[in-house]
Write a protein that holds these residues in place. Structure first.
Motif, PDB file in Angstrom:
ATOM      1  N   ASN A 371       0.795  -1.238   0.000  1.00 45.91           N
ATOM      2  CA  ASN A 371       0.000   0.000   0.000  1.00 45.91           C
ATOM      3  C   ASN A 371       0.826   1.287   0.000  1.00 45.91           C
ATOM      4  OD1 ASN A 371      -2.609  -1.254   0.011  1.00 45.91           O
ATOM      5  ND2 ASN A 371      -2.326  -1.726   2.178  1.00 45.91           N
ATOM      6  N   ASP A 372       2.168   1.172   0.028  1.00 42.04           N
ATOM      7  CA  ASP A 372       3.001   2.378  -0.070  1.00 42.04           C
ATOM      8  C   ASP A 372       2.957   2.935  -1.491  1.00 42.04           C
ATOM      9  OD1 ASP A 372       3.787   2.434   2.542  1.00 42.04           O
ATOM     10  OD2 ASP A 372       5.723   1.450   2.205  1.00 42.04           O
ATOM     11  N   ILE A 373       3.072   4.258  -1.600  1.00 45.13           N
ATOM     12  CA  ILE A 373       3.184   4.934  -2.901  1.00 45.13           C
ATOM     13  C   ILE A 373       4.491   5.720  -2.888  1.00 45.13           C
ATOM     14  CG2 ILE A 373       2.157   6.643  -4.454  1.00 45.13           C
ATOM     15  CD1 ILE A 373      -0.571   5.914  -3.286  1.00 45.13           C
ATOM     16  N   ALA A 374       5.288   5.557  -3.935  1.00 45.25           N
ATOM     17  CA  ALA A 374       6.603   6.195  -3.941  1.00 45.25           C
ATOM     18  C   ALA A 374       7.048   6.504  -5.361  1.00 45.25           C
ATOM     19  CB  ALA A 374       7.631   5.285  -3.269  1.00 45.25           C
ATOM     20  N   SER A 375       7.999   7.449  -5.448  1.00 48.52           N
ATOM     21  CA  SER A 375       8.665   7.745  -6.704  1.00 48.52           C
ATOM     22  C   SER A 375       9.862   6.798  -6.841  1.00 48.52           C
ATOM     23  CB  SER A 375       9.137   9.203  -6.731  1.00 48.52           C
ATOM     24  OG  SER A 375       9.972   9.436  -7.850  1.00 48.52           O
ATOM     25  N   VAL A 376       9.871   5.999  -7.909  1.00 53.34           N
ATOM     26  CA  VAL A 376      10.897   4.965  -8.093  1.00 53.34           C
ATOM     27  C   VAL A 376      11.499   5.098  -9.493  1.00 53.34           C
ATOM     28  CG1 VAL A 376      11.372   2.481  -8.078  1.00 53.34           C
ATOM     29  CG2 VAL A 376       9.604   3.415  -6.569  1.00 53.34           C
ATOM     30  N   THR A 377      12.821   4.948  -9.574  1.00 52.72           N
ATOM     31  CA  THR A 377      13.508   4.965 -10.878  1.00 52.72           C
ATOM     32  C   THR A 377      13.896   3.537 -11.271  1.00 52.72           C
ATOM     33  OG1 THR A 377      14.371   7.194 -10.515  1.00 52.72           O
ATOM     34  CG2 THR A 377      15.488   5.852 -12.160  1.00 52.72           C
ATOM     35  N   PHE A 378      13.577   3.170 -12.524  1.00 55.74           N
ATOM     36  CA  PHE A 378      13.864   1.830 -13.034  1.00 55.74           C
ATOM     37  C   PHE A 378      14.857   1.903 -14.188  1.00 55.74           C
ATOM     38  CE2 PHE A 378       9.605   1.599 -11.256  1.00 55.74           C
ATOM     39  CZ  PHE A 378       9.599   0.394 -10.567  1.00 55.74           C
ATOM     40  N   LYS A 379      15.663   0.856 -14.311  1.00 54.56           N
ATOM     41  CA  LYS A 379      16.499   0.651 -15.494  1.00 54.56           C
ATOM     42  C   LYS A 379      16.021  -0.618 -16.184  1.00 54.56           C
ATOM     43  CE  LYS A 379      20.656   3.145 -14.112  1.00 54.56           C
ATOM     44  NZ  LYS A 379      22.114   3.049 -13.829  1.00 54.56           N
ATOM     45  N   LEU A 380      15.903  -0.569 -17.530  1.00 53.13           N
ATOM     46  CA  LEU A 380      15.330  -1.667 -18.300  1.00 53.13           C
ATOM     47  C   LEU A 380      16.389  -2.345 -19.164  1.00 53.13           C
ATOM     48  CD1 LEU A 380      12.193   0.306 -19.617  1.00 53.13           C
ATOM     49  CD2 LEU A 380      12.460  -0.819 -17.415  1.00 53.13           C
ATOM     50  N   ASN A 381      16.108  -3.592 -19.539  1.00 51.97           N
ATOM     51  CA  ASN A 381      17.091  -4.282 -20.384  1.00 51.97           C
ATOM     52  C   ASN A 381      16.925  -3.944 -21.863  1.00 51.97           C
ATOM     53  OD1 ASN A 381      14.765  -5.749 -20.933  1.00 51.97           O
ATOM     54  ND2 ASN A 381      15.825  -7.715 -21.015  1.00 51.97           N
ATOM     55  N   LYS A 382      15.792  -3.294 -22.215  1.00 49.52           N
ATOM     56  CA  LYS A 382      15.639  -2.769 -23.573  1.00 49.52           C
ATOM     57  C   LYS A 382      14.663  -1.595 -23.529  1.00 49.52           C
ATOM     58  CE  LYS A 382      11.980  -5.939 -25.144  1.00 49.52           C
ATOM     59  NZ  LYS A 382      11.594  -6.912 -26.186  1.00 49.52           N
ATOM     60  N   PRO A 383      14.716  -0.710 -24.521  1.00 54.33           N
ATOM     61  CA  PRO A 383      13.886   0.501 -24.464  1.00 54.33           C
ATOM     62  C   PRO A 383      12.390   0.183 -24.582  1.00 54.33           C
ATOM     63  CG  PRO A 383      15.630   0.706 -26.125  1.00 54.33           C
ATOM     64  CD  PRO A 383      15.587  -0.731 -25.716  1.00 54.33           C
ATOM     65  N   ILE A 384      11.573   1.026 -23.964  1.00 55.28           N
ATOM     66  CA  ILE A 384      10.141   1.027 -24.229  1.00 55.28           C
ATOM     67  C   ILE A 384       9.780   2.415 -24.765  1.00 55.28           C
ATOM     68  CG2 ILE A 384       9.567  -0.710 -22.491  1.00 55.28           C
ATOM     69  CD1 ILE A 384       8.549   1.588 -20.710  1.00 55.28           C
ATOM     70  N   PHE A 385       8.617   2.536 -25.363  1.00 55.91           N
ATOM     71  CA  PHE A 385       8.185   3.827 -25.919  1.00 55.91           C
ATOM     72  C   PHE A 385       6.986   4.303 -25.106  1.00 55.91           C
ATOM     73  CE2 PHE A 385       6.268   0.444 -28.491  1.00 55.91           C
ATOM     74  CZ  PHE A 385       7.389  -0.301 -28.845  1.00 55.91           C
ATOM     75  N   TYR A 386       7.192   5.347 -24.328  1.00 60.57           N
ATOM     76  CA  TYR A 386       6.193   5.771 -23.350  1.00 60.57           C
ATOM     77  C   TYR A 386       5.973   7.279 -23.387  1.00 60.57           C
ATOM     78  CZ  TYR A 386      10.229   7.249 -20.548  1.00 60.57           C
ATOM     79  OH  TYR A 386      11.380   7.863 -20.108  1.00 60.57           O
ATOM     80  N   ASP A 387       4.870   7.695 -22.797  1.00 63.76           N
ATOM     81  CA  ASP A 387       4.580   9.105 -22.548  1.00 63.76           C
ATOM     82  C   ASP A 387       4.450   9.309 -21.049  1.00 63.76           C
ATOM     83  OD1 ASP A 387       3.868  10.329 -25.357  1.00 63.76           O
ATOM     84  OD2 ASP A 387       2.823   8.412 -25.280  1.00 63.76           O
ATOM     85  N   GLN A 388       4.542  10.546 -20.609  1.00 68.78           N
ATOM     86  CA  GLN A 388       4.273  10.828 -19.203  1.00 68.78           C
ATOM     87  C   GLN A 388       2.795  10.561 -18.925  1.00 68.78           C
ATOM     88  OE1 GLN A 388       5.719  14.934 -19.048  1.00 68.78           O
ATOM     89  NE2 GLN A 388       7.354  14.257 -17.691  1.00 68.78           N
ATOM     90  N   PHE A 389       2.515  10.003 -17.762  1.00 71.44           N
ATOM     91  CA  PHE A 389       1.141   9.647 -17.420  1.00 71.44           C
ATOM     92  C   PHE A 389       0.212  10.856 -17.451  1.00 71.44           C
ATOM     93  CE2 PHE A 389      -2.242   8.773 -14.270  1.00 71.44           C
ATOM     94  CZ  PHE A 389      -2.772   7.620 -14.828  1.00 71.44           C
ATOM     95  N   ARG A 390       0.727  12.011 -17.048  1.00 71.31           N
ATOM     96  CA  ARG A 390      -0.128  13.207 -17.022  1.00 71.31           C
ATOM     97  C   ARG A 390      -0.544  13.625 -18.435  1.00 71.31           C
ATOM     98  NH1 ARG A 390       4.602  17.385 -15.078  1.00 71.31           N
ATOM     99  NH2 ARG A 390       5.676  17.602 -17.079  1.00 71.31           N
ATOM    100  N   ASN A 391       0.230  13.220 -19.436  1.00 73.23           N
ATOM    101  CA  ASN A 391      -0.095  13.565 -20.821  1.00 73.23           C
ATOM    102  C   ASN A 391      -0.834  12.440 -21.554  1.00 73.23           C
ATOM    103  OD1 ASN A 391       1.251  16.024 -20.513  1.00 73.23           O
ATOM    104  ND2 ASN A 391       3.204  15.114 -21.127  1.00 73.23           N
ATOM    105  N   HIS A 392      -0.617  11.211 -21.112  1.00 71.69           N
ATOM    106  CA  HIS A 392      -1.214  10.066 -21.816  1.00 71.69           C
ATOM    107  C   HIS A 392      -1.442   8.952 -20.802  1.00 71.69           C
ATOM    108  CE1 HIS A 392      -2.197   7.453 -25.126  1.00 71.69           C
ATOM    109  NE2 HIS A 392      -1.947   8.418 -25.988  1.00 71.69           N
ATOM    110  N   ARG A 393      -2.705   8.825 -20.377  1.00 72.74           N
ATOM    111  CA  ARG A 393      -3.024   7.907 -19.288  1.00 72.74           C
ATOM    112  C   ARG A 393      -2.706   6.457 -19.633  1.00 72.74           C
ATOM    113  NH1 ARG A 393      -8.868   7.346 -16.433  1.00 72.74           N
ATOM    114  NH2 ARG A 393      -8.151   6.724 -14.376  1.00 72.74           N
ATOM    115  N   THR A 394      -2.936   6.065 -20.873  1.00 71.65           N
ATOM    116  CA  THR A 394      -2.721   4.668 -21.263  1.00 71.65           C
ATOM    117  C   THR A 394      -1.252   4.369 -21.488  1.00 71.65           C
ATOM    118  OG1 THR A 394      -4.879   4.675 -22.337  1.00 71.65           O
ATOM    119  CG2 THR A 394      -3.393   2.876 -22.892  1.00 71.65           C
ATOM    120  N   ASN A 395      -0.573   5.199 -22.283  1.00 75.24           N
ATOM    121  CA  ASN A 395       0.819   4.923 -22.629  1.00 75.24           C
ATOM    122  C   ASN A 395       1.785   5.351 -21.532  1.00 75.24           C
ATOM    123  OD1 ASN A 395       2.500   3.767 -24.653  1.00 75.24           O
ATOM    124  ND2 ASN A 395       3.269   5.807 -25.153  1.00 75.24           N
TER     125      ASN A 395
END
Length: 415
Positions: A371-395
């Motif tokens: 139930n905790d909510i936090a700001s977390v930084t992730f590193k991925l093994n390959k790129p994803i194509f995303y938008d900021q949630f505030r601009n695009h709820r789905t992506n």
């Protein structure tokens, strides 16, 4: 028929389940056997009224304790719309359930007990709706019958909630205040004459008039490919179509597009819905797209307009709601499911924990508990194509999956 999904939030005994049951009863959406069961159980318990919470609390523990524990989805329709109500728990320990229910909702009902007014849990409920960018919020001030339908009480709660609204960082929300009595049915479906000072709509009237164009976040068009259609029949021997749902904006025949991650360019040739052709696919429509030239497009790829690309990175920072009994700690490895793509990710760092009652943040956090909510930084093994949630709820949203047991352990919203 247009479908509206609504999340509900309310503290213990605020009457949330009763409100939903009242809506079902007054819209004649309860089956005969369900209504008979409610009448029988209410009589056995010695009530001189129908306990409408029995219409929604499905688990035995919920009925015994008189609380909502898990998210229940209730379906009903009127002549104008179909509705899906996500009945979510109000307890602090069920924050993850509240996030789950609100994450796919376009509108939300926050209940406040007229006797108690705005309390700490109200802050939490509003914070989650703000975090998840829910655009249309109804503040239902319930149990007005227990405060003699007092306009003064209503105005005091409205003023206190308006102070809470000043703390939000999402300004596009529409907030509507409605005084109701779920038990008596005042201003839920039918207008009451007991509050002549209130000139607004009933709760159902407001929900009926919500325009779907106003509740879905408008962003840039994103088309994740869910399936490649190759009929290989005599009539469609060379047909190659890409099926999926359009999010954020519209796509039209003739649009110059880019396919991600390959960044191959092409043009939209045709847009199909079953056997009909369209010039434009509006946002949130499920269609099949064909392209001018035969290029390699696979499930999990994304079609976007040329010159309107999302961020393509192997790292991002997100607000995460942690949903598992085991801790999230720096260095932990999880699968990020972003749309139909799954990518291996490592927790780089926990930046800070966010208190969901607007009391600020906590620094130097070494792990996240359920139930905790936090700001977390992730590193991925390959790129994803995303938008900021505030601009695009789905992506801009994703889930975290435990690599050991495949459990969904967190939900994230990219900053």
């Amino acid at each position: 028929m247009e479908v509206l999904k609504i999340a509900t939030a309310g503290s213990v005994d605020d009457g949330k389940s009763t409100l939903i049951g009242r809506i079902l009863y007054d819209t004649k959406s309860l089956t005969t056997d369900k209504l008979e069961a409610i009448e029988k159980t209410s009589k056995q318990r010695g009530y001189d009224y129908l306990d409408f919470s029995l219409a929604t609390d499905g688990l035995v523990a919920e009925r015994e304790q008189g609380i909502t524990i898990d998210v229940a989805h209730i379906y009903f329709s009127t002549a104008k719309k179909s509705y899906i109500i996500a009945d979510t728990p109000g307890h602090v320990e069920y924050t993850r359930n509240m996030v789950t229910g609100a994450s796919t909702s376009q509108a939300s009902i926050i209940l406040i007990d007229a006797r108690k007014g705005v309390i700490e849990q109200t802050n939490r409920h509003f914070f989650i709706n703000n975090l998840l960018r829910v655009k249309d919020i109804v503040v239902a001030i319930n149990k007005m019958d227990l405060v003699d339908y007092s306009e003064e009480t209503y105005n005091k709660i409205k003023a206190d909630f308006s102070e809470l609204m000043s703390k939000r960082d999402y300004q596009d929300q529409k907030i509507t205040f409605i005084p109701v009595s779920a038990l008596k049915g005042d201003n839920v479906v039918n207008k009451t004459d007991k509050m002549p000072w209130y000139k607004g709509q009933t709760l159902l009237e407001h929900l009926e008039e919500i325009d779907k164009a106003d509740i879905f976040n408008i962003g840039t068009p994103r088309f994740p490919v869910q399936y490649v259609i190759r009929p290989k029949t005599e009539d469609f021997h060379d047909f190659r179509g890409y099926a999926g749902k359009v999010y954020g904006g519209n796509l039209s025949v003739g649009d110059d597009i880019v396919v991600l991650p390959s960044q191959t360019k092409s043009k939209i040739k045709d847009i199909y819905f079953y056997d009909e052709k369209y010039e434009t696919a509006s946002r949130r429509s499920s269609v099949t797209i064909t392209l001018e030239n035969d290029i390699n497009v696979s499930r999990g790829d994304m079609i976007v307009k040329d010159g309107d690309l999302p961020t393509i990175e192997k790292q991002f920072t997100a607000n995460v709601c942690w949903m598992d009994s085991s801790q999230l700690t720096p260095g932990g490895k999880y699968v990020v499911q972003h749309g139909v793509n799954k990518v291996l990710a490592k927790v780089d760092r926990i930046n800070h924990k966010i208190n969901p009652d607007y009391s600020g943040i906590e620094e130097n956090v070494t792990g996240l508990n359920v139930n905790d909510i936090a700001s977390v930084t992730f590193k991925l093994n390959k790129p994803i194509f995303y938008d900021q949630f505030r601009n695009h709820r789905t992506n801009g949203s994703f889930i975290l999956i435990d690599t050991q047991n495949n459990n969904t352990v967190g939900a994230g919203f990219i900053q």
